[in-house]
Design an enzyme around this catalytic site. Structure first.
Site, PDB file in Angstrom:
ATOM      1  N   CYS A  23      -0.485   4.080   2.150  1.00  0.00           N
ATOM      2  CA  CYS A  23      -0.260   3.883   3.580  1.00  0.00           C
ATOM      3  C   CYS A  23       1.187   4.162   3.967  1.00  0.00           C
ATOM      4  CB  CYS A  23      -0.607   2.453   3.982  1.00  0.00           C
ATOM      5  SG  CYS A  23      -2.229   1.878   3.459  1.00  0.00           S
ATOM      6  N   ASP A  24       2.130   3.690   3.148  1.00  0.00           N
ATOM      7  CA  ASP A  24       3.526   3.639   3.577  1.00  0.00           C
ATOM      8  C   ASP A  24       4.477   4.493   2.753  1.00  0.00           C
ATOM      9  OD1 ASP A  24       2.701   1.741   5.446  1.00  0.00           O
ATOM     10  OD2 ASP A  24       3.021   0.084   4.044  1.00  0.00           O
ATOM     11  N   CYS A  75       0.842  -1.205   0.000  1.00  0.00           N
ATOM     12  CA  CYS A  75       0.000   0.000   0.000  1.00  0.00           C
ATOM     13  C   CYS A  75       0.872   1.248   0.000  1.00  0.00           C
ATOM     14  CB  CYS A  75      -0.928  -0.008   1.212  1.00  0.00           C
ATOM     15  SG  CYS A  75      -1.995   1.449   1.321  1.00  0.00           S
TER      16      CYS A  75
END
Length: 346
Positions: A163-164, A160
């Site tokens: 997300c990261d 992701c």
């Protein structure tokens, strides 16, 4: 309201066993069962419990969902200091329990939606009847299946970018895949990474034309064609990838600080694949502007019905929606289980 284990045991002593050959001839009766945990499930449990519904959440095969493996979350509202995915799920779990939701370990192995109340089989040895059900079973990222992939998950391996990606500022990274997801991940990562190498096992992309054009035109994105990842190298974090040429079989090493696996997600819909409407990619279809699945009393929230955003905060929001929809639907039904858990003869 409280649905503690001691209350259930007390109720169980009043149940009548109608079959002398069956030592467990009782069926548990609930108003609302939530299948699956994670941000969507825990939020749905919180809202339903605060509405004084008799709610049971079954944690499923992956308690807390995919987020529990995320080492740091810095974009969830209300936590400016950031926290781990495990800690965030623990807080959500505690808050749901505080308002009386019962959270139980267990995996639904069978689901009969032919008549109400609906019937659930849990771990093949427990039967529950419920007036309403919220499905929050999530979606699982597809991985390559490498041993080091799992070992280094959260330490340079991610599925992701949204997300990261911010953790890879000024780092060279790789993206594995050739579809829309891979191109979207690669383009997003250019905001942080110094270089993004897209690794694809074929010599052309499957992504939509507009995304291909954007990726080809971006100065930070490079492509390695006809390559597949054979191993991910590094002791404590990702340091390099071992790549194999799919035409010649020759292997080579690509140094990189991170690798994003972007080969798609699989919605966890096996339980309802034959009974509820799914879209072309297998995600649950809900009615526009709601979490209703089209079958009375069955609602869906989180990543199991969201192929687009797949964020903790959007999953939590849809969990709240599902609980509100379920509460209103139950209020309109002439007969549902009482607010207190019942155990009835099988």
């Amino acid at each position: 309201m409280s649905h503690s284990a001691s209350n259930l045991e007390a109720a169980n002593t009043e149940a009548v066993n109608t079959d002398a050959t069956n030592t467990d001839a009782t069926i548990e009766r609930r108003q609302l069962v939530i299948i699956g945990s994670g941000p969507a499930g825990f939020t749905a449990a919180l809202y339903a419990a605060r509405a004084n519904l008799d709610v049971l959440l079954l944690r499923g095969a992956e308690p807390g969902g995919q987020l529990t493996s995320t080492p740091e979350i810095e974009n969830y509202p209300g936590f400016p200091e950031s926290l781990t995915g495990f800690d965030l799920m623990a807080r959500m779990e505690s808050q749901a329990e505080r308002f009386g939701a019962e959270l139980r370990y267990g995996t639904v192995t069978g689901l009969d939606l032919t008549q109400r109340p609906y019937r659930l089989s849990v771990d093949d040895d427990t039967t529950i009847k419920s007036d309403a059900i919220i499905l929050s079973t999530g979606a699982s990222a597809r991985y390559l299946g490498l041993d080091n992939e799992r070992r280094l998950l959260g330490r340079g391996v991610s599925a992701c970018a949204t997300c990261d990606g911010a953790f890879f500022r000024d780092v060279e990274v790789a993206v594995v895949g050739g579809g829309d997801t891979a191109m979207e991940e690669a383009l997003f990562l250019t905001r942080f990474a110094t270089r993004v190498v897209v690794i694809h096992r074929r010599d052309e992309l499957r992504a939509s034309k507009i995304l291909q054009e954007r990726a080809f035109a971006h100065p930070k994105i490079e492509f390695l064609w006809n390559r597949q990842v054979r191993d991910i190298l590094g002791e404590d974090k990702v340091e390099a990838l071992q790549l194999e040429d799919t035409r010649t079989g020759v292997t080579a090493t690509l140094e990189t600080g991170g690798v994003f696996i972007a080969i798609g997600h699989r919605p966890n819909t096996d339980l309802v694949r034959e009974t509820l409407d799914l879209d072309a990619h297998g995600y649950l279809v809900t009615e526009p502007g709601s979490t209703h699945t089209g079958k009375p009393g069955i609602f869906a929230c989180g990543d199991v019905q969201d192929p687009i955003y797949r964020q903790a905060v959007t999953a939590a929001g849809s969990g709240a929606m599902a609980a509100l929809d379920a509460e209103r639907w139950l209020a309109e039904q002439p007969e549902t289980a009482s607010a207190k858990t019942e155990l009835v003869a099988a």
